[in-house]
Scaffold this motif. Structure first.
Motif, PDB file in Angstrom:
ATOM      1  N   GLY A 371       0.795  -1.223   0.000  1.00 53.52           N
ATOM      2  CA  GLY A 371       0.000   0.000   0.000  1.00 53.52           C
ATOM      3  C   GLY A 371       0.824   1.269   0.000  1.00 53.52           C
ATOM      4  N   PHE A 372       2.063   1.201   0.488  1.00 56.05           N
ATOM      5  CA  PHE A 372       2.922   2.388   0.503  1.00 56.05           C
ATOM      6  C   PHE A 372       3.387   2.755  -0.900  1.00 56.05           C
ATOM      7  N   ALA A 373       3.573   1.743  -1.741  1.00 55.98           N
ATOM      8  CA  ALA A 373       4.008   1.986  -3.116  1.00 55.98           C
ATOM      9  C   ALA A 373       2.828   2.199  -4.055  1.00 55.98           C
ATOM     10  N   MET A 374       1.681   1.594  -3.738  1.00 58.59           N
ATOM     11  CA  MET A 374       0.498   1.667  -4.609  1.00 58.59           C
ATOM     12  C   MET A 374      -0.737   2.041  -3.777  1.00 58.59           C
ATOM     13  N   PRO A 375      -0.754   3.234  -3.195  1.00 55.78           N
ATOM     14  CA  PRO A 375      -1.867   3.597  -2.304  1.00 55.78           C
ATOM     15  C   PRO A 375      -3.214   3.699  -3.002  1.00 55.78           C
ATOM     16  N   ILE A 376      -3.246   4.195  -4.229  1.00 55.39           N
ATOM     17  CA  ILE A 376      -4.522   4.341  -4.947  1.00 55.39           C
ATOM     18  C   ILE A 376      -5.102   2.959  -5.260  1.00 55.39           C
ATOM     19  N   THR A 377      -4.261   2.066  -5.740  1.00 54.71           N
ATOM     20  CA  THR A 377      -4.707   0.714  -6.088  1.00 54.71           C
ATOM     21  C   THR A 377      -5.248  -0.024  -4.872  1.00 54.71           C
ATOM     22  N   MET A 378      -4.514   0.042  -3.758  1.00 52.20           N
ATOM     23  CA  MET A 378      -4.940  -0.706  -2.577  1.00 52.20           C
ATOM     24  C   MET A 378      -6.163  -0.060  -1.906  1.00 52.20           C
ATOM     25  N   ALA A 379      -6.302   1.266  -2.009  1.00 49.67           N
ATOM     26  CA  ALA A 379      -7.512   1.921  -1.496  1.00 49.67           C
ATOM     27  C   ALA A 379      -8.720   1.505  -2.326  1.00 49.67           C
ATOM     28  N   ALA A 380      -8.522   1.412  -3.642  1.00 55.53           N
ATOM     29  CA  ALA A 380      -9.605   0.949  -4.526  1.00 55.53           C
ATOM     30  C   ALA A 380      -9.986  -0.486  -4.188  1.00 55.53           C
ATOM     31  N   PHE A 381      -8.992  -1.318  -3.907  1.00 54.93           N
ATOM     32  CA  PHE A 381      -9.257  -2.711  -3.527  1.00 54.93           C
ATOM     33  C   PHE A 381     -10.105  -2.759  -2.257  1.00 54.93           C
ATOM     34  N   PHE A 382      -9.801  -1.905  -1.310  1.00 53.19           N
ATOM     35  CA  PHE A 382     -10.548  -1.859  -0.046  1.00 53.19           C
ATOM     36  C   PHE A 382     -12.014  -1.485  -0.278  1.00 53.19           C
ATOM     37  N   ILE A 383     -12.259  -0.461  -1.070  1.00 48.90           N
ATOM     38  CA  ILE A 383     -13.632  -0.003  -1.314  1.00 48.90           C
ATOM     39  C   ILE A 383     -14.422  -1.066  -2.087  1.00 48.90           C
ATOM     40  N   ALA A 384     -13.781  -1.668  -3.099  1.00 49.40           N
ATOM     41  CA  ALA A 384     -14.462  -2.720  -3.861  1.00 49.40           C
ATOM     42  C   ALA A 384     -14.766  -3.925  -2.976  1.00 49.40           C
ATOM     43  N   SER A 385     -13.869  -4.223  -2.032  1.00 44.50           N
ATOM     44  CA  SER A 385     -14.109  -5.327  -1.094  1.00 44.50           C
ATOM     45  C   SER A 385     -15.343  -5.052  -0.244  1.00 44.50           C
ATOM     46  N   LEU A 386     -15.522  -3.804   0.175  1.00 51.05           N
ATOM     47  CA  LEU A 386     -16.706  -3.437   0.959  1.00 51.05           C
ATOM     48  C   LEU A 386     -17.986  -3.690   0.163  1.00 51.05           C
ATOM     49  N   SER A 387     -17.929  -3.445  -1.150  1.00 50.16           N
ATOM     50  CA  SER A 387     -19.109  -3.672  -1.989  1.00 50.16           C
ATOM     51  C   SER A 387     -19.424  -5.155  -2.100  1.00 50.16           C
ATOM     52  N   ILE A 388     -18.380  -5.985  -2.263  1.00 52.62           N
ATOM     53  CA  ILE A 388     -18.592  -7.429  -2.341  1.00 52.62           C
ATOM     54  C   ILE A 388     -19.120  -7.963  -1.010  1.00 52.62           C
ATOM     55  N   ILE A 389     -18.591  -7.451   0.093  1.00 56.86           N
ATOM     56  CA  ILE A 389     -19.047  -7.863   1.422  1.00 56.86           C
ATOM     57  C   ILE A 389     -20.499  -7.441   1.643  1.00 56.86           C
ATOM     58  N   GLY A 390     -20.843  -6.237   1.163  1.00 55.98           N
ATOM     59  CA  GLY A 390     -22.209  -5.726   1.302  1.00 55.98           C
ATOM     60  C   GLY A 390     -22.395  -4.821   2.492  1.00 55.98           C
ATOM     61  N   VAL A 391     -21.441  -3.913   2.709  1.00 52.97           N
ATOM     62  CA  VAL A 391     -21.535  -2.969   3.820  1.00 52.97           C
ATOM     63  C   VAL A 391     -21.339  -1.552   3.293  1.00 52.97           C
ATOM     64  N   PRO A 392     -21.883  -0.537   3.988  1.00 52.45           N
ATOM     65  CA  PRO A 392     -21.703   0.858   3.572  1.00 52.45           C
ATOM     66  C   PRO A 392     -20.227   1.239   3.610  1.00 52.45           C
ATOM     67  N   PRO A 393     -19.816   2.197   2.765  1.00 49.61           N
ATOM     68  CA  PRO A 393     -20.635   2.980   1.840  1.00 49.61           C
ATOM     69  C   PRO A 393     -20.540   2.468   0.409  1.00 49.61           C
ATOM     70  N   ALA A 394     -20.748   1.204   0.169  1.00 56.10           N
ATOM     71  CA  ALA A 394     -20.610   0.625  -1.158  1.00 56.10           C
ATOM     72  C   ALA A 394     -21.929   0.004  -1.632  1.00 56.10           C
ATOM     73  N   GLY A 395     -22.070  -0.103  -2.961  1.00 58.91           N
ATOM     74  CA  GLY A 395     -23.341  -0.474  -3.566  1.00 58.91           C
ATOM     75  C   GLY A 395     -23.872  -1.849  -3.222  1.00 58.91           C
ATOM     76  N   GLY A 396     -22.984  -2.801  -2.896  1.00 57.43           N
ATOM     77  CA  GLY A 396     -23.444  -4.142  -2.569  1.00 57.43           C
ATOM     78  C   GLY A 396     -24.335  -4.204  -1.346  1.00 57.43           C
ATOM     79  N   THR A 397     -24.343  -3.139  -0.562  1.00 59.77           N
ATOM     80  CA  THR A 397     -25.196  -3.076   0.636  1.00 59.77           C
ATOM     81  C   THR A 397     -26.655  -3.306   0.286  1.00 59.77           C
ATOM     82  N   TRP A 398     -27.126  -2.616  -0.749  1.00 62.71           N
ATOM     83  CA  TRP A 398     -28.565  -2.649  -1.071  1.00 62.71           C
ATOM     84  C   TRP A 398     -28.976  -3.989  -1.653  1.00 62.71           C
ATOM     85  N   SER A 399     -28.178  -4.538  -2.552  1.00 61.94           N
ATOM     86  CA  SER A 399     -28.566  -5.813  -3.168  1.00 61.94           C
ATOM     87  C   SER A 399     -28.620  -6.923  -2.126  1.00 61.94           C
TER      88      SER A 399
END
Length: 497
Positions: A371-399
């Motif tokens: 994450g220190f070398a690729m902060p944008i990529t790993m932050a994106a991975f974190f947010i996308a993971s939240l969507s797959i898990i289904g928790v806010p603030p990501a879209g998978g929550t609603w489905s």
């Protein structure tokens, strides 16, 4: 009907097909070749957006190309479920193309012209499948998707790639011929129709045992939905380049599978007949077991793409469950999960590809401190993971919320618990990756960041857009929610039933 709308409907299918010739001609000039691909994807997206606006305005849009015999014709219609799928596929084709330009060039991939040709063929087939007016048309384009993506799976040309391609083609073709085609033929003989109709094609006097057997053939025959035990093609296909993996998981193949399951359940069987069939409950529990087992297997994978592949097998089970629940909440949840999973999973694969290109690492155990070398990529991975898990603030929550409500409405408590347990397993196999990327820990050596930087700019732009899509679908889910409600209206069921 407005002639221009009929033309736009046909262009969504024909433009990518015509683009294959232009891509072939310009193959020796990469900039021109990729400009053709991007221009075509923009044109297809423009047509789909216009069709979406016309559908919202109440327009009736349909086209017939060719009739083999009365009742068997290649024809297309614009309806809410197909529109939802077409919107996702056309938008993500554009984004995946942008990503692929950075990935393929930076990685020095060979046969790039063939890659873009097959990619365009696959999208042409996806559009044909999305707007199919009957099972005959859908089956043709379903098979074209399989055949056009096979060269993408075997793109590397290695023995491992060829072996993965054989598994891919073998399972998908065998399930189609042995089960899917047989289900279509039996549907024709029992109901006399292959048209997608509100309430389904079977009349009130249909033998539920026969209809139940046909349902089993459909679910097993639609191998792209990756229900166990017909799921092995999906992990096997991970030998393909990352843009292909993104195509398989988010744009074309697996989404074509669950879209077809949903379409068959709603418009061939109908939401009133499904709960009466003796095999529906068996298939529900089979899908639930697929969700759980695939999540457990995902936890054991150290290869990042393999972990994401088994995650997809699990997430596809969610959509199949929603379709088989045959409730308004189940249909809304499944429809919205097609969208939320597409954005979440394509982002995760974009990140996996970015990591491979930048650091040449594919094993999760080697990514601590990345994450220190690729902060944008790993932050994106974190947010996308939240969507797959289904928790806010990501879209998978609603489905996932609507899918859980569907299990409550029908009293399938085991399936409800399974879905909740699966979400906990999602946390266990996804979140440690970005966590250890930013917090490697004192007892574990962090990856050396020397020489490692973010992915090429086109790839970085693509994964940023899809990450924003994950967040936007939580804040503003209305377009997909309204389409999901419109699916119920078209099927003759109102939300709340």
């Amino acid at each position: 009907m407005n002639l221009s709308l009929a033309l736009m409907l046909q262009l969504t299918i024909l433009l990518p097909l015509l683009a294959t010739f232009a891509i072939a001609v310009t193959g020796q000039k990469p900039n021109l070749r990729e400009a053709v691909t991007i221009s075509t994807s923009l044109a297809v997206l423009y047509c789909v957006v216009n069709l979406y606006q016309a559908l919202n305005a109440g327009a009736s849009i349909s086209v017939s190309w060719w009739a083999l015999m009365p009742g068997l014709e290649i024809s297309f219609v614009v309806e809410p479920l197909g529109m939802l799928f077409a919107l996702i596929a056309s938008f993500l084709w554009l984004i995946t193309t942008v990503y692929a330009i950075g990935y393929m060039r930076e990685h020095g991939e060979e046969n790039q012209t063939r890659f873009y040709i097959c990619f365009a063929l696959a999208i042409s087939a996806v559009m044909g499948l999305a707007f199919s007016a009957n099972l005959f048309t859908l089956f043709i384009f379903y098979e074209v998707i399989t055949l056009s993506t096979y060269p993408l799976v075997t793109h590397a040309g290695t023995e491992k790639a060829k072996q993965g391609g054989r598994i891919y083609l073998g399972i998908l073709l065998s399930t189609s011929i042995a089960f899917f085609l047989l289900a279509i033929i039996l549907t024709w003989f029992v109901s006399g129709s292959l048209e997608f109709k509100a309430g389904g094609v079977f009349d009130d006097n249909v033998n539920t045992t026969v209809a139940g057997a046909i349902l089993v053939l459909f679910v097993f025959g639609i191998g792209k939905a990756a229900i166990m035990p017909f799921h092995r093609w999906l992990p096997a296909a991970m030998v393909a380049p990352t843009p292909v993996s993104a195509l398989l998981h988010a744009v074309a193949v697996v989404k074509a599978g669950v879209f077809t399951v949903l379409k068959v359940c709603i418009f061939i069987f109908g939401l009133e007949l499904l709960p009466k069939l003796p095999t529906t409950e068996f298939l529900l529990y089979l899908a639930a077991i697929s969700v759980l087992l695939a999540s457990i297997v995902a936890m054991r994978q150290d290869n990042l793409k393999a972990r994401l592949a088994y995650s997809t097998v699990s997430q596809l089970g969610y959509i199949t469950i929603g379709a088989l629940l045959a409730t308004s909440s189940g249909v809304i949840g499944s429809s919205m999960h097609i969208a939320s999973h597409a954005f979440g999973k394509i982002t995760l694969f974009f990140c996996a590809g970015a990591i491979l290109v930048a650091s040449h690492k594919s094993k999760i155990s080697e990514m601590r401190g990345l994450g220190f070398a690729m902060p944008i990529t790993m932050a994106a991975f974190f947010i996308a993971s939240l969507s797959i898990i289904g928790v806010p603030p990501a879209g998978g929550t609603w489905s996932k919320w609507f899918l859980l409500m569907g299990t409550v409405e029908t009293g399938y408590w085991f399936i409800m618990v399974t879905l909740m347990l699966s979400s906990l397993l999602n946390i266990a196999y996804l979140l440690p990756i970005p966590y250890h990327a930013f917090f490697p820990g004192k007892d574990h050596p962090a990856v050396s960041s020397g020489g490692i930087k973010e992915a090429p700019l086109p790839s970085l732009i693509a994964l940023t857009i899809t990450t924003l899509g994950c967040l936007t679908m939580f804040i503003y889910p209305q377009p997909f929610y309204e389409l999901a409600k419109a699916i119920l209206t078209v099927s003759g069921v109102s939300h709340g039933q």
